[in-house]
Design an enzyme around this catalytic site. Sequence first.
Site, short mmCIF file in Angstrom:
data_model
loop_
_atom_site.label_atom_id
_atom_site.label_comp_id
_atom_site.label_asym_id
_atom_site.label_seq_id
_atom_site.Cartn_x
_atom_site.Cartn_y
_atom_site.Cartn_z
N SER A 190 -30.05 77.85 -92.22
CA SER A 190 -31.03 77.53 -93.21
C SER A 190 -30.00 77.26 -94.55
O SER A 190 -29.25 76.74 -94.45
CB SER A 190 -32.24 78.53 -93.52
OG SER A 190 -32.94 77.94 -94.22
N ASP A 223 -29.78 74.34 -88.41
CA ASP A 223 -30.74 73.91 -89.41
C ASP A 223 -30.59 74.18 -90.61
O ASP A 223 -31.54 74.75 -91.27
CB ASP A 223 -32.51 74.30 -88.88
CG ASP A 223 -33.44 73.22 -89.04
OD1 ASP A 223 -32.86 71.96 -89.02
OD2 ASP A 223 -34.53 73.61 -89.12
N HIS A 259 -37.52 75.83 -87.06
CA HIS A 259 -36.42 76.03 -87.71
C HIS A 259 -35.51 76.87 -87.21
O HIS A 259 -34.26 76.75 -87.03
CB HIS A 259 -36.97 76.69 -89.31
CG HIS A 259 -35.72 76.68 -90.43
ND1 HIS A 259 -35.00 75.58 -90.58
CD2 HIS A 259 -35.75 77.62 -91.37
CE1 HIS A 259 -34.29 75.95 -91.62
NE2 HIS A 259 -34.67 76.95 -92.11
#
Length: 486
Positions: free
Chosen positions: A168, A192, A277
Amino acid sequence: MGREHIWLLIVSIYLVKTCATFSTPAEETSTIPSNSTDWLVDYSDIKTKFSLRTAEEPDDDTCYLVPGQLDTISQCQFNTDVKTFVIIHGWTVTGLFESWVSKLVVALYEREPAANIIVVDWLNRAQQHYPTSAAYTKLVGQDVAKFINWIETGLNYPWEKIHLLGYSLGAHVAGIAGFLANNKVYRITGLDPAGPGFEHADAQSSLSPDDASFVDVLHTNTRGSPGRSIGIQRPVGHVDIYPNGGTFQPGCDLQSTIKMIATSGFYYMDQIVKCSHERSIHLFIDSLVNEEQQSLAYRCNSKETFNQGLCLSCRKNRCTKMGYDVKKVRSRRSASMYLKTRGAMPYKVFHYQVKVHFFNERNVTFKDEPLKVSLIGVLDKKEDISLVLPVMRTNTTASFLLTSDVDIGELREVKLQWEKDSVFSFSNWWSQHQFNIRRLRIKSGETQAKVVFTAKDGEFAHLVRGGEYVSFVRSKEDHANRKQER
Ligand SMILES: *[C@@H]1O[C@H](CO)[C@@H](O)[C@H](O)[C@H]1NC(C)=O
Ligand SMILES: *[C@@H]1O[C@H](CO)[C@@H](O)[C@H](O)[C@H]1NC(C)=O
Ligand SMILES: *[C@@H]1O[C@H](CO)[C@@H](O)[C@H](O)[C@H]1NC(C)=O
Protein backbone atom coordinates in the site's frame (compact mmCIF):
# COMPACT_ATOMS: atom_id res chain seq x y z
CA MET A 1 -31.62 -3.01 4.85
CA GLY A 2 -30.41 -5.62 2.37
CA ARG A 3 -26.95 -7.06 2.40
CA GLU A 4 -26.00 -5.09 -0.67
CA HIS A 5 -26.90 -1.93 1.16
CA ILE A 6 -24.83 -2.81 4.18
CA TRP A 7 -21.94 -3.53 1.92
CA LEU A 8 -22.29 -0.24 0.08
CA LEU A 9 -22.48 1.54 3.39
CA ILE A 10 -19.28 -0.04 4.64
CA VAL A 11 -17.50 0.77 1.44
CA SER A 12 -18.75 4.34 1.39
CA ILE A 13 -17.66 4.95 4.96
CA TYR A 14 -14.26 3.61 4.09
CA LEU A 15 -13.98 5.65 0.93
CA VAL A 16 -15.13 8.80 2.64
CA LYS A 17 -12.55 8.23 5.35
CA THR A 18 -9.75 7.56 2.91
CA CYS A 19 -10.57 9.71 -0.04
CA ALA A 20 -12.67 12.66 0.99
CA THR A 21 -9.75 14.87 1.80
CA PHE A 22 -7.92 14.51 -1.47
CA SER A 23 -9.34 17.72 -2.73
CA THR A 24 -7.26 19.56 -0.13
CA PRO A 25 -3.60 19.52 -1.01
CA ALA A 26 -1.50 17.30 1.18
CA GLU A 27 0.64 19.40 3.43
CA GLU A 28 4.25 19.64 2.50
CA THR A 29 5.94 17.69 5.21
CA SER A 30 9.27 17.29 3.59
CA THR A 31 12.11 19.40 2.40
CA ILE A 32 13.32 18.08 -0.91
CA PRO A 33 16.90 16.87 -0.50
CA SER A 34 19.42 18.95 -2.44
CA ASN A 35 21.71 17.32 -4.94
CA SER A 36 24.25 16.95 -2.22
CA THR A 37 24.00 13.62 -0.44
CA ASP A 38 25.18 14.92 2.95
CA TRP A 39 21.67 14.52 4.31
CA LEU A 40 21.95 10.78 3.76
CA VAL A 41 24.43 10.46 6.62
CA ASP A 42 22.56 12.69 9.04
CA TYR A 43 20.94 10.08 11.25
CA SER A 44 19.78 12.49 13.94
CA ASP A 45 16.25 12.99 12.63
CA ILE A 46 15.36 9.41 11.77
CA LYS A 47 11.97 8.57 13.27
CA THR A 48 11.53 5.25 11.55
CA LYS A 49 12.58 2.06 13.32
CA PHE A 50 14.22 -0.98 11.77
CA SER A 51 13.67 -4.21 13.58
CA LEU A 52 15.50 -7.39 12.70
CA ARG A 53 12.92 -10.08 13.25
CA THR A 54 13.96 -13.64 13.92
CA ALA A 55 12.47 -16.89 12.75
CA GLU A 56 11.96 -17.84 16.41
CA GLU A 57 10.02 -14.68 17.27
CA PRO A 58 8.49 -13.47 14.02
CA ASP A 59 5.83 -11.46 15.89
CA ASP A 60 8.05 -9.35 18.06
CA ASP A 61 10.49 -6.55 17.63
CA THR A 62 13.31 -7.81 19.80
CA CYS A 63 16.26 -5.97 18.31
CA TYR A 64 16.53 -2.66 16.44
CA LEU A 65 19.19 -1.78 13.93
CA VAL A 66 19.98 1.87 14.50
CA PRO A 67 21.61 3.75 11.60
CA GLY A 68 24.95 5.13 12.77
CA GLN A 69 25.29 2.65 15.62
CA LEU A 70 27.41 -0.17 14.27
CA ASP A 71 27.18 -2.14 17.51
CA THR A 72 23.51 -2.83 16.80
CA ILE A 73 24.62 -4.84 13.76
CA SER A 74 26.29 -7.45 15.92
CA GLN A 75 23.72 -7.15 18.70
CA CYS A 76 20.95 -8.08 16.31
CA GLN A 77 23.15 -10.61 14.52
CA PHE A 78 22.75 -9.02 11.13
CA ASN A 79 24.51 -11.37 8.73
CA THR A 80 26.40 -9.51 6.00
CA ASP A 81 26.80 -12.63 3.84
CA VAL A 82 23.13 -13.23 3.11
CA LYS A 83 20.15 -11.52 1.49
CA THR A 84 18.17 -8.86 3.29
CA PHE A 85 14.43 -8.35 3.02
CA VAL A 86 12.93 -5.08 4.19
CA ILE A 87 9.18 -5.15 4.84
CA ILE A 88 7.37 -1.81 4.79
CA HIS A 89 3.78 -1.54 6.03
CA GLY A 90 1.13 0.89 4.86
CA TRP A 91 -1.51 3.15 6.32
CA THR A 92 -3.07 1.89 9.55
CA VAL A 93 -6.20 2.68 11.47
CA THR A 94 -5.18 0.95 14.68
CA GLY A 95 -1.56 2.07 14.89
CA LEU A 96 -0.55 -1.56 15.33
CA PHE A 97 1.15 -3.97 13.01
CA GLU A 98 -1.42 -5.89 11.04
CA SER A 99 -1.36 -9.66 11.27
CA TRP A 100 0.08 -10.10 7.77
CA VAL A 101 3.44 -8.68 8.87
CA SER A 102 4.47 -11.67 10.92
CA LYS A 103 2.95 -14.04 8.36
CA LEU A 104 5.18 -12.54 5.69
CA VAL A 105 8.21 -12.75 8.01
CA VAL A 106 7.50 -16.43 8.65
CA ALA A 107 7.02 -17.15 4.93
CA LEU A 108 10.24 -15.37 3.98
CA TYR A 109 12.17 -17.34 6.59
CA GLU A 110 10.62 -20.52 5.30
CA ARG A 111 12.00 -19.85 1.83
CA GLU A 112 15.24 -18.08 2.84
CA PRO A 113 16.10 -19.41 6.30
CA ALA A 114 19.44 -17.61 6.52
CA ALA A 115 18.23 -14.18 5.40
CA ASN A 116 18.03 -10.95 7.38
CA ILE A 117 14.39 -9.95 7.61
CA ILE A 118 13.80 -6.41 8.67
CA VAL A 119 10.45 -4.87 9.52
CA VAL A 120 10.20 -1.12 9.10
CA ASP A 121 8.13 0.58 11.79
CA TRP A 122 6.62 3.91 10.78
CA LEU A 123 3.35 3.24 12.58
CA ASN A 124 3.23 6.68 14.17
CA ARG A 125 3.24 8.50 10.87
CA ALA A 126 1.07 5.82 9.27
CA GLN A 127 -1.89 6.27 11.61
CA GLN A 128 -2.68 9.89 10.68
CA HIS A 129 -5.42 10.98 8.34
CA TYR A 130 -4.72 9.23 5.09
CA PRO A 131 -3.48 12.32 3.19
CA THR A 132 -1.07 13.18 6.00
CA SER A 133 0.27 9.65 6.11
CA ALA A 134 0.51 9.66 2.33
CA ALA A 135 2.61 12.83 2.45
CA TYR A 136 4.82 11.27 5.12
CA THR A 137 5.94 8.63 2.63
CA LYS A 138 8.60 11.16 1.55
CA LEU A 139 10.13 11.41 5.02
CA VAL A 140 9.84 7.70 5.69
CA GLY A 141 11.38 7.04 2.29
CA GLN A 142 14.30 9.27 3.29
CA ASP A 143 14.70 7.37 6.55
CA VAL A 144 14.75 4.05 4.72
CA ALA A 145 17.22 5.46 2.16
CA LYS A 146 19.51 6.47 5.03
CA PHE A 147 19.24 3.02 6.53
CA ILE A 148 20.08 1.38 3.21
CA ASN A 149 22.97 3.72 2.62
CA TRP A 150 24.24 3.03 6.09
CA ILE A 151 24.39 -0.72 5.66
CA GLU A 152 25.75 -0.38 2.12
CA THR A 153 28.57 2.00 2.98
CA GLY A 154 29.14 1.22 6.65
CA LEU A 155 29.19 -2.54 6.23
CA ASN A 156 30.19 -2.76 2.62
CA TYR A 157 26.98 -4.67 2.19
CA PRO A 158 26.22 -5.30 -1.51
CA TRP A 159 23.16 -3.54 -2.90
CA GLU A 160 22.42 -6.63 -5.00
CA LYS A 161 21.29 -8.40 -1.85
CA ILE A 162 18.62 -5.92 -0.82
CA HIS A 163 14.96 -6.60 -1.58
CA LEU A 164 12.35 -4.11 -0.36
CA LEU A 165 8.72 -5.24 -0.02
CA GLY A 166 6.17 -2.50 0.45
CA TYR A 167 2.42 -2.79 0.89
CA SER A 168 0.00 0.00 0.00
CA LEU A 169 1.65 3.29 1.07
CA GLY A 170 4.69 1.21 1.99
CA ALA A 171 5.22 0.44 -1.71
CA HIS A 172 5.70 4.15 -2.39
CA VAL A 173 7.99 4.43 0.65
CA ALA A 174 10.09 1.65 -0.90
CA GLY A 175 10.12 3.47 -4.24
CA ILE A 176 11.18 6.79 -2.71
CA ALA A 177 13.87 5.03 -0.65
CA GLY A 178 15.20 3.17 -3.69
CA PHE A 179 15.27 6.39 -5.67
CA LEU A 180 17.13 8.36 -2.99
CA ALA A 181 19.66 5.75 -1.93
CA ASN A 182 23.14 6.27 -3.37
CA ASN A 183 23.16 2.83 -4.86
CA LYS A 184 20.06 1.23 -6.18
CA VAL A 185 18.58 -1.71 -4.40
CA TYR A 186 18.26 -4.98 -6.23
CA ARG A 187 14.54 -5.41 -6.15
CA ILE A 188 11.38 -3.73 -4.96
CA THR A 189 8.14 -5.65 -4.74
CA GLY A 190 5.09 -3.41 -4.62
CA LEU A 191 2.10 -5.10 -3.01
CA ASP A 192 -1.00 -3.27 -4.24
CA PRO A 193 0.64 0.18 -4.05
CA ALA A 194 -1.76 2.80 -2.73
CA GLY A 195 -3.82 4.65 -5.35
CA PRO A 196 -5.28 7.75 -3.71
CA GLY A 197 -2.79 10.60 -4.02
CA PHE A 198 -0.42 8.56 -6.21
CA GLU A 199 -2.30 7.72 -9.40
CA HIS A 200 -1.05 10.93 -11.02
CA ALA A 201 2.10 11.45 -8.96
CA ASP A 202 5.50 11.79 -10.60
CA ALA A 203 8.09 9.03 -10.58
CA GLN A 204 10.07 10.58 -7.73
CA SER A 205 7.21 10.58 -5.26
CA SER A 206 5.73 7.20 -6.11
CA LEU A 207 6.97 3.73 -6.93
CA SER A 208 8.46 3.60 -10.44
CA PRO A 209 10.76 1.34 -12.48
CA ASP A 210 13.70 3.68 -11.79
CA ASP A 211 13.69 2.86 -8.10
CA ALA A 212 15.42 -0.51 -8.21
CA SER A 213 17.22 -2.77 -10.59
CA PHE A 214 13.97 -4.73 -10.82
CA VAL A 215 10.50 -3.61 -9.73
CA ASP A 216 7.60 -6.07 -9.65
CA VAL A 217 4.09 -5.18 -8.63
CA LEU A 218 0.87 -6.98 -7.73
CA HIS A 219 -2.35 -5.01 -8.27
CA THR A 220 -5.31 -6.51 -6.43
CA ASN A 221 -7.80 -3.78 -5.55
CA THR A 222 -8.14 -1.28 -8.35
CA ARG A 223 -11.88 -0.82 -8.46
CA GLY A 224 -13.36 2.54 -9.31
CA SER A 225 -12.17 5.59 -11.17
CA PRO A 226 -8.48 6.47 -11.01
CA GLY A 227 -7.70 8.33 -7.79
CA ARG A 228 -10.61 6.70 -6.00
CA SER A 229 -9.26 3.21 -6.34
CA ILE A 230 -7.58 1.91 -3.19
CA GLY A 231 -4.78 0.30 -5.20
CA ILE A 232 -2.96 2.20 -7.93
CA GLN A 233 -4.26 1.32 -11.41
CA ARG A 234 -1.40 2.33 -13.66
CA PRO A 235 1.63 0.08 -14.06
CA VAL A 236 4.51 1.28 -11.87
CA GLY A 237 7.12 -1.49 -12.26
CA HIS A 238 8.96 -3.53 -14.83
CA VAL A 239 6.39 -6.26 -14.37
CA ASP A 240 2.87 -5.40 -13.19
CA ILE A 241 0.60 -8.34 -12.46
CA TYR A 242 -3.18 -7.92 -12.23
CA PRO A 243 -4.61 -11.09 -10.64
CA ASN A 244 -8.26 -11.58 -11.60
CA GLY A 245 -8.10 -8.36 -13.58
CA GLY A 246 -6.70 -6.52 -10.56
CA THR A 247 -10.02 -5.01 -9.58
CA PHE A 248 -11.45 -7.38 -7.04
CA GLN A 249 -10.41 -10.76 -5.67
CA PRO A 250 -12.40 -14.00 -5.31
CA GLY A 251 -13.25 -14.85 -1.72
CA CYS A 252 -13.65 -11.14 -0.95
CA ASP A 253 -17.30 -11.04 -1.97
CA LEU A 254 -20.11 -10.08 0.32
CA GLN A 255 -21.01 -13.59 1.36
CA SER A 256 -17.48 -14.50 2.39
CA THR A 257 -16.97 -11.20 4.20
CA ILE A 258 -20.24 -11.45 6.08
CA LYS A 259 -19.04 -14.83 7.28
CA MET A 260 -15.81 -13.20 8.37
CA ILE A 261 -17.66 -10.53 10.34
CA ALA A 262 -19.60 -13.29 12.05
CA THR A 263 -16.45 -15.10 13.12
CA SER A 264 -14.12 -12.18 13.73
CA GLY A 265 -16.48 -9.47 14.90
CA PHE A 266 -17.01 -5.93 13.70
CA TYR A 267 -13.60 -4.93 14.93
CA TYR A 268 -12.25 -6.33 11.69
CA MET A 269 -14.56 -4.34 9.48
CA ASP A 270 -11.74 -2.40 7.88
CA GLN A 271 -9.98 -5.68 7.23
CA ILE A 272 -12.99 -6.80 5.31
CA VAL A 273 -12.95 -3.77 3.10
CA LYS A 274 -9.26 -4.35 2.60
CA CYS A 275 -9.67 -8.01 1.67
CA SER A 276 -8.76 -7.48 -1.99
CA HIS A 277 -6.05 -4.94 -1.11
CA GLU A 278 -4.36 -7.28 1.32
CA ARG A 279 -4.71 -10.22 -1.07
CA SER A 280 -1.55 -8.95 -2.79
CA ILE A 281 0.41 -9.95 0.31
CA HIS A 282 -1.17 -13.36 0.62
CA LEU A 283 -0.52 -14.09 -3.05
CA PHE A 284 3.13 -13.26 -2.42
CA ILE A 285 3.22 -15.43 0.70
CA ASP A 286 1.66 -18.24 -1.33
CA SER A 287 4.48 -17.97 -3.86
CA LEU A 288 7.00 -18.32 -1.02
CA VAL A 289 5.51 -21.29 0.77
CA ASN A 290 3.77 -23.26 -1.99
CA GLU A 291 6.75 -23.53 -4.24
CA GLU A 292 5.44 -26.58 -6.05
CA GLN A 293 2.13 -24.88 -6.85
CA GLN A 294 3.24 -21.66 -8.45
CA SER A 295 0.72 -19.52 -10.26
CA LEU A 296 1.58 -18.41 -13.77
CA ALA A 297 0.76 -14.93 -15.09
CA TYR A 298 0.54 -14.04 -18.79
CA ARG A 299 1.31 -10.84 -20.59
CA CYS A 300 -1.77 -9.27 -22.13
CA ASN A 301 -3.02 -5.93 -23.37
CA SER A 302 -6.18 -5.95 -21.31
CA LYS A 303 -8.16 -8.07 -18.94
CA GLU A 304 -10.92 -8.34 -21.55
CA THR A 305 -8.52 -9.93 -24.03
CA PHE A 306 -7.18 -12.16 -21.28
CA ASN A 307 -10.70 -13.30 -20.41
CA GLN A 308 -11.12 -14.45 -24.01
CA GLY A 309 -8.22 -16.79 -23.44
CA LEU A 310 -6.14 -15.06 -26.09
CA CYS A 311 -3.02 -14.45 -23.99
CA LEU A 312 -1.89 -17.86 -22.77
CA SER A 313 1.46 -17.74 -24.51
CA CYS A 314 4.83 -18.30 -22.89
CA ARG A 315 6.95 -17.39 -25.87
CA LYS A 316 9.47 -14.58 -25.48
CA ASN A 317 8.94 -14.10 -21.75
CA ARG A 318 5.21 -13.66 -22.16
CA CYS A 319 4.50 -15.72 -19.07
CA THR A 320 6.07 -15.81 -15.63
CA LYS A 321 5.61 -17.23 -12.20
CA MET A 322 3.83 -14.77 -9.95
CA GLY A 323 5.40 -13.50 -6.73
CA TYR A 324 8.81 -14.30 -5.36
CA ASP A 325 10.04 -16.26 -8.39
CA VAL A 326 8.78 -13.79 -10.98
CA LYS A 327 10.95 -13.71 -14.10
CA LYS A 328 13.14 -10.63 -13.86
CA VAL A 329 12.58 -9.19 -17.29
CA ARG A 330 13.28 -5.51 -17.72
CA SER A 331 11.60 -4.32 -20.86
CA ARG A 332 11.42 -0.70 -21.81
CA ARG A 333 7.69 -0.68 -21.47
CA SER A 334 6.13 -2.10 -18.35
CA ALA A 335 4.65 -5.52 -18.93
CA SER A 336 1.09 -5.89 -17.70
CA MET A 337 0.29 -9.48 -16.87
CA TYR A 338 -2.86 -11.30 -15.90
CA LEU A 339 -4.00 -14.51 -14.30
CA LYS A 340 -6.93 -16.01 -12.46
CA THR A 341 -6.68 -17.37 -8.93
CA ARG A 342 -8.68 -19.30 -6.40
CA GLY A 343 -10.28 -17.52 -3.45
CA ALA A 344 -7.95 -19.08 -0.88
CA MET A 345 -4.44 -20.41 -0.57
CA PRO A 346 -3.03 -22.18 -2.54
CA TYR A 347 -4.27 -19.73 -5.13
CA LYS A 348 -3.12 -21.50 -8.27
CA VAL A 349 -5.52 -22.38 -11.06
CA PHE A 350 -4.91 -23.96 -14.48
CA HIS A 351 -5.80 -21.81 -17.47
CA TYR A 352 -7.25 -23.04 -20.77
CA GLN A 353 -8.21 -21.32 -23.96
CA VAL A 354 -11.12 -22.96 -25.75
CA LYS A 355 -11.90 -22.17 -29.37
CA VAL A 356 -15.13 -23.38 -30.88
CA HIS A 357 -16.67 -22.80 -34.27
CA PHE A 358 -20.48 -22.66 -34.46
CA PHE A 359 -22.01 -24.04 -37.63
CA ASN A 360 -25.58 -23.40 -38.63
CA GLU A 361 -27.51 -23.22 -41.86
CA ARG A 362 -29.24 -20.06 -40.85
CA ASN A 363 -27.74 -16.84 -39.65
CA VAL A 364 -28.41 -16.67 -35.94
CA THR A 365 -26.79 -14.76 -33.10
CA PHE A 366 -27.16 -15.27 -29.38
CA LYS A 367 -25.78 -12.99 -26.72
CA ASP A 368 -24.66 -13.74 -23.16
CA GLU A 369 -25.46 -17.40 -23.28
CA PRO A 370 -24.73 -19.57 -20.21
CA LEU A 371 -22.57 -22.60 -20.92
CA LYS A 372 -21.23 -25.40 -18.77
CA VAL A 373 -18.01 -27.18 -19.53
CA SER A 374 -16.51 -30.31 -18.03
CA LEU A 375 -12.85 -31.14 -18.48
CA ILE A 376 -11.78 -34.73 -18.03
CA GLY A 377 -8.08 -35.47 -17.80
CA VAL A 378 -5.83 -38.39 -17.00
CA LEU A 379 -5.34 -37.28 -13.38
CA ASP A 380 -8.67 -35.81 -12.43
CA LYS A 381 -11.68 -33.96 -13.77
CA LYS A 382 -13.32 -30.60 -13.32
CA GLU A 383 -17.03 -30.67 -13.94
CA ASP A 384 -19.65 -28.04 -14.64
CA ILE A 385 -17.46 -25.00 -15.05
CA SER A 386 -19.95 -22.21 -15.69
CA LEU A 387 -19.31 -19.37 -18.05
CA VAL A 388 -21.26 -16.84 -20.05
CA LEU A 389 -20.40 -16.59 -23.71
CA PRO A 390 -20.85 -12.99 -24.91
CA VAL A 391 -21.66 -13.99 -28.50
CA MET A 392 -22.60 -17.20 -30.32
CA ARG A 393 -22.94 -16.50 -34.00
CA THR A 394 -23.37 -18.72 -37.03
CA ASN A 395 -20.13 -19.65 -38.76
CA THR A 396 -17.90 -17.73 -36.41
CA THR A 397 -15.35 -18.93 -33.89
CA ALA A 398 -15.66 -18.07 -30.22
CA SER A 399 -12.66 -18.05 -27.90
CA PHE A 400 -12.97 -18.12 -24.16
CA LEU A 401 -10.95 -18.71 -21.01
CA LEU A 402 -11.60 -21.62 -18.67
CA THR A 403 -9.90 -22.28 -15.36
CA SER A 404 -9.69 -25.32 -13.14
CA ASP A 405 -8.50 -25.31 -9.56
CA VAL A 406 -7.64 -29.00 -9.78
CA ASP A 407 -4.78 -30.38 -11.83
CA ILE A 408 -6.60 -32.66 -14.25
CA GLY A 409 -3.42 -33.59 -16.11
CA GLU A 410 -3.44 -34.27 -19.82
CA LEU A 411 -6.90 -33.61 -21.24
CA ARG A 412 -8.88 -36.59 -22.53
CA GLU A 413 -12.43 -35.49 -22.98
CA VAL A 414 -14.42 -32.27 -22.95
CA LYS A 415 -18.15 -31.90 -22.45
CA LEU A 416 -20.19 -28.89 -23.36
CA GLN A 417 -23.70 -27.94 -22.35
CA TRP A 418 -25.80 -24.96 -23.41
CA GLU A 419 -27.99 -24.04 -20.53
CA LYS A 420 -31.36 -22.47 -20.82
CA ASP A 421 -31.66 -18.88 -19.75
CA SER A 422 -32.82 -18.61 -16.22
CA VAL A 423 -35.62 -16.37 -17.45
CA PHE A 424 -38.22 -18.42 -19.28
CA SER A 425 -38.39 -17.36 -22.86
CA PHE A 426 -41.39 -18.08 -25.06
CA SER A 427 -39.33 -18.35 -28.20
CA ASN A 428 -37.93 -21.62 -26.88
CA TRP A 429 -41.22 -23.23 -27.75
CA TRP A 430 -41.09 -22.91 -31.47
CA SER A 431 -37.59 -22.09 -32.34
CA GLN A 432 -35.01 -24.83 -32.26
CA HIS A 433 -31.86 -23.22 -30.99
CA GLN A 434 -28.80 -25.22 -31.83
CA PHE A 435 -25.36 -25.14 -33.36
CA ASN A 436 -23.30 -27.88 -34.88
CA ILE A 437 -19.76 -28.20 -33.63
CA ARG A 438 -17.07 -30.22 -35.33
CA ARG A 439 -14.02 -29.43 -33.23
CA LEU A 440 -12.81 -27.78 -30.08
CA ARG A 441 -9.30 -26.44 -29.93
CA ILE A 442 -7.88 -26.20 -26.46
CA LYS A 443 -4.65 -24.65 -25.32
CA SER A 444 -3.29 -25.09 -21.84
CA GLY A 445 -1.46 -22.10 -20.38
CA GLU A 446 0.43 -24.10 -17.81
CA THR A 447 1.73 -26.82 -20.16
CA GLN A 448 1.46 -24.81 -23.40
CA ALA A 449 -0.03 -27.94 -25.00
CA LYS A 450 -2.50 -27.45 -27.83
CA VAL A 451 -5.00 -30.22 -28.40
CA VAL A 452 -7.78 -30.67 -30.93
CA PHE A 453 -10.96 -32.44 -29.88
CA THR A 454 -13.55 -33.83 -32.25
CA ALA A 455 -17.16 -34.76 -31.68
CA LYS A 456 -17.39 -38.11 -29.95
CA ASP A 457 -20.37 -39.36 -31.96
CA GLY A 458 -20.42 -38.50 -35.63
CA GLU A 459 -18.86 -35.67 -37.54
CA PHE A 460 -20.74 -32.95 -35.69
CA ALA A 461 -21.96 -32.58 -32.16
CA HIS A 462 -25.35 -30.92 -31.86
CA LEU A 463 -25.29 -28.35 -29.13
CA VAL A 464 -28.90 -27.62 -28.27
CA ARG A 465 -30.01 -24.84 -25.98
CA GLY A 466 -31.36 -26.39 -22.84
CA GLY A 467 -30.23 -29.79 -24.10
CA GLU A 468 -27.85 -32.49 -22.93
CA TYR A 469 -24.11 -32.40 -22.65
CA VAL A 470 -22.24 -33.06 -25.89
CA SER A 471 -18.88 -34.82 -25.77
CA PHE A 472 -15.60 -34.29 -27.54
CA VAL A 473 -12.56 -36.55 -27.48
CA ARG A 474 -8.97 -36.09 -28.50
CA SER A 475 -8.72 -36.03 -32.22
CA LYS A 476 -6.80 -38.77 -33.98
CA GLU A 477 -5.56 -36.19 -36.46
CA ASP A 478 -4.54 -34.05 -33.50
CA HIS A 479 -0.91 -34.16 -34.34
CA ALA A 480 -1.41 -33.13 -37.93
CA ASN A 481 -3.62 -30.25 -36.90
CA ARG A 482 -1.26 -28.93 -34.32
CA LYS A 483 0.87 -27.07 -36.81
CA GLN A 484 -2.10 -25.23 -38.26
CA GLU A 485 -3.16 -24.14 -34.84
CA ARG A 486 -0.88 -21.12 -34.53
C1 LIG B 1 24.07 20.96 -7.31
O1 LIG B 1 24.08 20.89 -8.72
C2 LIG B 1 24.36 22.12 -9.35
C3 LIG B 1 24.25 21.96 -10.87
O2 LIG B 1 23.95 20.68 -11.22
C4 LIG B 1 25.77 22.59 -8.95
O3 LIG B 1 26.06 23.84 -9.55
C5 LIG B 1 25.84 22.68 -7.44
O4 LIG B 1 27.16 23.00 -7.06
C6 LIG B 1 25.42 21.37 -6.79
N1 LIG B 1 25.36 21.55 -5.35
C7 LIG B 1 25.93 20.73 -4.51
C8 LIG B 1 25.77 21.08 -3.08
O5 LIG B 1 26.58 19.76 -4.89
C1 LIG C 1 -22.16 -21.79 -42.59
O1 LIG C 1 -21.18 -22.61 -43.15
C2 LIG C 1 -21.69 -23.83 -43.64
C3 LIG C 1 -20.52 -24.68 -44.08
O2 LIG C 1 -19.51 -23.92 -44.67
C4 LIG C 1 -22.69 -23.58 -44.76
O3 LIG C 1 -23.22 -24.81 -45.22
C5 LIG C 1 -23.80 -22.72 -44.24
O4 LIG C 1 -24.68 -22.36 -45.23
C6 LIG C 1 -23.24 -21.47 -43.62
N1 LIG C 1 -24.29 -20.73 -42.98
C7 LIG C 1 -24.64 -19.50 -43.32
C8 LIG C 1 -25.77 -18.93 -42.58
O5 LIG C 1 -24.04 -18.86 -44.15
C1 LIG D 1 -25.59 -14.91 -43.51
O1 LIG D 1 -24.92 -13.67 -43.27
C2 LIG D 1 -23.83 -13.47 -44.13
C3 LIG D 1 -23.14 -12.20 -43.70
O2 LIG D 1 -23.98 -11.35 -43.03
C4 LIG D 1 -24.28 -13.41 -45.57
O3 LIG D 1 -23.18 -13.22 -46.42
C5 LIG D 1 -24.99 -14.72 -45.92
O4 LIG D 1 -25.49 -14.68 -47.20
C6 LIG D 1 -26.09 -15.02 -44.92
N1 LIG D 1 -26.59 -16.36 -45.19
C7 LIG D 1 -27.89 -16.68 -45.16
C8 LIG D 1 -28.23 -18.11 -45.44
O5 LIG D 1 -28.73 -15.88 -44.88
